[in-house]
Structures are given as structure tokens and as C-alpha cells.
Design a protein around this motif. Sequence first.
Motif, PDB file in Angstrom:
ATOM      1  N   ASP A  36       5.528  -0.177   3.802  1.00 39.53           N
ATOM      2  CA  ASP A  36       6.452  -1.280   3.566  1.00 39.53           C
ATOM      3  C   ASP A  36       6.699  -2.090   4.826  1.00 39.53           C
ATOM      4  N   ARG A  37       6.618  -1.432   5.996  1.00 40.87           N
ATOM      5  CA  ARG A  37       6.826  -2.147   7.257  1.00 40.87           C
ATOM      6  C   ARG A  37       5.674  -3.092   7.559  1.00 40.87           C
ATOM      7  N   THR A  38       4.447  -2.627   7.353  1.00 40.78           N
ATOM      8  CA  THR A  38       3.316  -3.519   7.607  1.00 40.78           C
ATOM      9  C   THR A  38       3.305  -4.653   6.589  1.00 40.78           C
ATOM     10  N   PHE A  39       3.731  -4.368   5.363  1.00 44.06           N
ATOM     11  CA  PHE A  39       3.774  -5.379   4.308  1.00 44.06           C
ATOM     12  C   PHE A  39       4.745  -6.501   4.678  1.00 44.06           C
ATOM     13  N   VAL A  40       5.955  -6.146   5.086  1.00 41.70           N
ATOM     14  CA  VAL A  40       6.945  -7.162   5.457  1.00 41.70           C
ATOM     15  C   VAL A  40       6.512  -7.884   6.724  1.00 41.70           C
ATOM     16  N   SER A  41       5.898  -7.169   7.648  1.00 38.10           N
ATOM     17  CA  SER A  41       5.427  -7.814   8.879  1.00 38.10           C
ATOM     18  C   SER A  41       4.363  -8.859   8.573  1.00 38.10           C
ATOM     19  N   GLU A  42       3.478  -8.557   7.616  1.00 44.19           N
ATOM     20  CA  GLU A  42       2.473  -9.544   7.247  1.00 44.19           C
ATOM     21  C   GLU A  42       3.129 -10.771   6.626  1.00 44.19           C
ATOM     22  N   ILE A  43       4.120 -10.575   5.768  1.00 42.83           N
ATOM     23  CA  ILE A  43       4.842 -11.710   5.203  1.00 42.83           C
ATOM     24  C   ILE A  43       5.431 -12.566   6.323  1.00 42.83           C
ATOM     25  N   ALA A  67      -3.147   6.604  10.678  1.00 42.87           N
ATOM     26  CA  ALA A  67      -4.153   5.634  11.117  1.00 42.87           C
ATOM     27  C   ALA A  67      -4.128   4.392  10.226  1.00 42.87           C
ATOM     28  N   GLU A  68      -3.933   4.588   8.935  1.00 40.34           N
ATOM     29  CA  GLU A  68      -3.839   3.443   8.034  1.00 40.34           C
ATOM     30  C   GLU A  68      -2.611   2.599   8.354  1.00 40.34           C
ATOM     31  N   TYR A  69      -1.544   3.237   8.782  1.00 42.72           N
ATOM     32  CA  TYR A  69      -0.326   2.524   9.181  1.00 42.72           C
ATOM     33  C   TYR A  69      -0.622   1.558  10.321  1.00 42.72           C
ATOM     34  N   VAL A  70      -1.261   2.057  11.369  1.00 44.35           N
ATOM     35  CA  VAL A  70      -1.588   1.198  12.510  1.00 44.35           C
ATOM     36  C   VAL A  70      -2.590   0.119  12.087  1.00 44.35           C
ATOM     37  N   ASP A  96       0.841  -1.193   0.000  1.00 45.69           N
ATOM     38  CA  ASP A  96       0.000   0.000   0.000  1.00 45.69           C
ATOM     39  C   ASP A  96       0.877   1.244   0.000  1.00 45.69           C
ATOM     40  N   SER A  97       0.277   2.427   0.150  1.00 39.41           N
ATOM     41  CA  SER A  97       1.019   3.677  -0.009  1.00 39.41           C
ATOM     42  C   SER A  97       0.846   4.640   1.166  1.00 39.41           C
ATOM     43  N   TYR A  98       0.348   4.162   2.293  1.00 39.40           N
ATOM     44  CA  TYR A  98       0.294   5.021   3.473  1.00 39.40           C
ATOM     45  C   TYR A  98       1.681   5.066   4.121  1.00 39.40           C
ATOM     46  N   HIS A  99       1.822   5.863   5.173  1.00 39.79           N
ATOM     47  CA  HIS A  99       3.102   6.048   5.846  1.00 39.79           C
ATOM     48  C   HIS A  99       3.637   4.711   6.366  1.00 39.79           C
ATOM     49  N   GLY A 154      -2.907  -1.163   9.274  1.00 43.01           N
ATOM     50  CA  GLY A 154      -2.223  -2.141   8.442  1.00 43.01           C
ATOM     51  C   GLY A 154      -1.720  -3.324   9.242  1.00 43.01           C
ATOM     52  N   PHE A 155      -1.203  -3.052  10.436  1.00 48.43           N
ATOM     53  CA  PHE A 155      -0.753  -4.137  11.309  1.00 48.43           C
ATOM     54  C   PHE A 155      -1.944  -4.963  11.804  1.00 48.43           C
ATOM     55  N   VAL A 156      -3.014  -4.273  12.196  1.00 45.86           N
ATOM     56  CA  VAL A 156      -4.205  -4.973  12.691  1.00 45.86           C
ATOM     57  C   VAL A 156      -4.755  -5.913  11.628  1.00 45.86           C
ATOM     58  N   SER A 157      -4.915  -5.405  10.416  1.00 43.73           N
ATOM     59  CA  SER A 157      -5.488  -6.227   9.361  1.00 43.73           C
ATOM     60  C   SER A 157      -4.546  -7.357   8.948  1.00 43.73           C
ATOM     61  N   ALA A 158      -3.234  -7.138   9.070  1.00 40.47           N
ATOM     62  CA  ALA A 158      -2.277  -8.208   8.775  1.00 40.47           C
ATOM     63  C   ALA A 158      -2.469  -9.367   9.747  1.00 40.47           C
ATOM     64  N   ILE A 159      -2.660  -9.044  11.022  1.00 42.74           N
ATOM     65  CA  ILE A 159      -2.889 -10.089  12.027  1.00 42.74           C
ATOM     66  C   ILE A 159      -4.195 -10.822  11.725  1.00 42.74           C
ATOM     67  N   GLN A 160      -5.207 -10.063  11.324  1.00 42.71           N
ATOM     68  CA  GLN A 160      -6.502 -10.675  11.035  1.00 42.71           C
ATOM     69  C   GLN A 160      -6.416 -11.674   9.878  1.00 42.71           C
ATOM     70  N   ARG A 161      -5.624 -11.345   8.855  1.00 44.88           N
ATOM     71  CA  ARG A 161      -5.568 -12.176   7.656  1.00 44.88           C
ATOM     72  C   ARG A 161      -4.608 -13.362   7.775  1.00 44.88           C
ATOM     73  N   ALA A 162      -3.643 -13.280   8.654  1.00 40.33           N
ATOM     74  CA  ALA A 162      -2.574 -14.281   8.711  1.00 40.33           C
ATOM     75  C   ALA A 162      -3.084 -15.628   9.210  1.00 40.33           C
ATOM     76  N   PRO A 163      -2.444 -16.723   8.788  1.00 35.23           N
ATOM     77  CA  PRO A 163      -2.841 -18.069   9.225  1.00 35.23           C
ATOM     78  C   PRO A 163      -2.284 -18.388  10.608  1.00 35.23           C
ATOM     79  N   LEU A 164      -2.883 -17.784  11.633  1.00 39.86           N
ATOM     80  CA  LEU A 164      -2.401 -17.917  13.008  1.00 39.86           C
ATOM     81  C   LEU A 164      -3.399 -18.679  13.867  1.00 39.86           C
ATOM     82  N   SER A 165      -2.870 -19.314  14.900  1.00 36.27           N
ATOM     83  CA  SER A 165      -3.755 -19.901  15.905  1.00 36.27           C
ATOM     84  C   SER A 165      -4.368 -18.775  16.723  1.00 36.27           C
ATOM     85  N   ALA A 166      -5.409 -19.070  17.452  1.00 33.62           N
ATOM     86  CA  ALA A 166      -6.055 -18.049  18.280  1.00 33.62           C
ATOM     87  C   ALA A 166      -5.075 -17.486  19.303  1.00 33.62           C
ATOM     88  N   ALA A 167      -4.245 -18.359  19.887  1.00 30.50           N
ATOM     89  CA  ALA A 167      -3.277 -17.915  20.900  1.00 30.50           C
ATOM     90  C   ALA A 167      -2.222 -17.006  20.273  1.00 30.50           C
TER      91      ALA A 167
END
Length: 318
Positions: A185-192, A245-248, A179-182, A250-263
Motif C-alpha cells: 500500500d505504501r508503494t501504491f500511494v507513493s506512485e500516485i 525485495a518486491e517492496y523495494v 499488489d500484495s507484497y509487504h 515496487g518503489f523502483v518500478s513506480a519511479i520508472q513508470r511515473a511521468p517525470l523529467s529525467a532530473a
Amino acid sequence: MTSLPRLSIGLPVYNGEEYLAESLDALLGQTYEDFELIISDNASTDGTQDICRRYAEKDSRIRYKRLPRNIGATPNHNLVFTESRGELFKWASHDDLYARELLRRCVDALDEHPDVILAHADQAVIDADGQVKVPYTYTLTTGSPYAPDRFRSMLFEPGGDDFYGVIRADVLRRVRPLDSYHHADRTFVSEIGLFGRFHQVPELLYFRRDHPTRAERANPSKRSRCVNLDPRRAGILHPTPRLLAEYVWGFVSAIQRAPLSAADRRACYRHLAAWATSRARPGAGERVEDRAPVDPSLLSVSVDALVAGREGRAGGKA
């Protein structure tokens, strides 16, 4: 029938004539040769087009695309990935330098570790002349098998340019496009990083160039940087608070989409809350290129000996 390259390298560029040829020499001189190089010229107005066409005529691995208008850096980065055909993918910058062994070491790491989804190497920041300013020690725990540990490290520690690593393309297709908010690239790599662990090759093989015309230097404000990333960010609908706000988010939505256990998901949210409420941790907002330059007399490895196309140059110690 021509077989597909195993690795695709995407190089988005806009007005890159000053350093582009050096970077192309470094990429085309890699010891690992099974790749395609996709160059997307974002309607450059300098000599970029001539350089690209000249190199494309000499090397069939290059696929050169010139856009009719400047669509912004972020859409151009996403475009080179959508044009890619390899099972592995790497973004490249038109002004950085790459040691001859960089691609081979990264591809070998991915082959040796099937659970690793991204491989990169140690780096140093170089100046406009290719002289080392700051060697960087990678301290992130992105190699942890535990996703919350990787996520926490990427939140709080100075980055290691993992964005420019060699990445499994199937993982990139599962994450949200850049994406192109502030600091997008950090939220993008964190999601990866929430999809799997990274591998850091312990060799100095990547040289990130810091110079006055680099996008981050030429666009000092958050808004101007985001407009450079995507012209659609210009105007009253994209004030700085929205970009932050989109930056923050971005991290929230990355966690939501990732294949993680509930814990693991809960643990990631806790780390994000700690990061959002307190930025007091030393180094949390540090930029590697702003560190004090090293004493050249203490450097022992030559950039010019490591990077193709720089043979015979004086200096370049790393």
C-alpha cells in the motif's frame, strides 16, 4: 437514463459484522450524496451478508456483490475499483468512521485545485468502542508541487492514510494496481504521489479504528499479512525475502513508470537509495496506532457529534 454518480466508494469486506453497520451509517449519512457505494463481500462466513443486503434494500446507492470464494483482500480492493463508474474514487474500510463532512470537504478541495489528484482530511486513531486513542498531525509534504519532495516525504515520514483519500479515477487507472507484497500500500500511494500533489483538509474528519481483530493485528508476521492480502502468496515460492525485495522493487518500478523529467527521476532514485541504505531516521518505521494514547480529559471534539449514526452516545471525544 440514470446519470452516473460523480464519486464511487469501494468497500471490500470479509467477516466485518462487528463494525460494518457503524461504518455504513457514517458513509450513508454524508452531507455529500452524489456517490455510489460498491460493497464486495469476500465470501464472509459471519453476518456480513445479512447486514449488506439490509442496507442495500434501504439505499439505492449501494451496489452489493458477494464473491463465491475468498480471493484475498488485495484482489478485492482492486475489484471494487474496476466496478466503479465515478470520475472520483475512494476506498473505505468496513471498521472505520467518517465525519459527515468528509466527502464534501474532499470533493470541494479537488474542485478548487485542479492540479490536486488526491484529497483527504486529518485523522485520529480510535479504539473498538469509537473512543479516540491517538490524534495524528499530518506532516507529509505531499502538497509540494515538486514530485521528488512528495516522494521523499512518503518514504521517510509516518503515513497519513492517504490510501483512503478521494482520488481522481483517471490517475488510478494509470498506476499499477495494488499488489500484495509487504507494505504494498505504501508503494501504491507513493506512485500516485508521483503523478500529482495531494491536499490535506485541515479538519479532523476521518477516524481509523484499531482493534484486536483488525487484519494487521490478527496477522502479526509479514508472511501471514501477505497471505491474508492474497492467498496465492502462501507456500515456498513467496518467502519473506521475496516479499521484502518486491517492496523495494515496487518503489523502483513506480519511479520508472511515473511521468517525470529525467532530473526528477534521478532525484527520486537518490531519495530511494538513501531510504534503502539507512532506516535510522527517527519515525521512519513508526506506526501511528502504537503511539501512547492521549489523555481523554484533553480532548474537546466529540466523534459522536461528527459521525452520522452515533447520535446520543456517551464519550467519543476527539
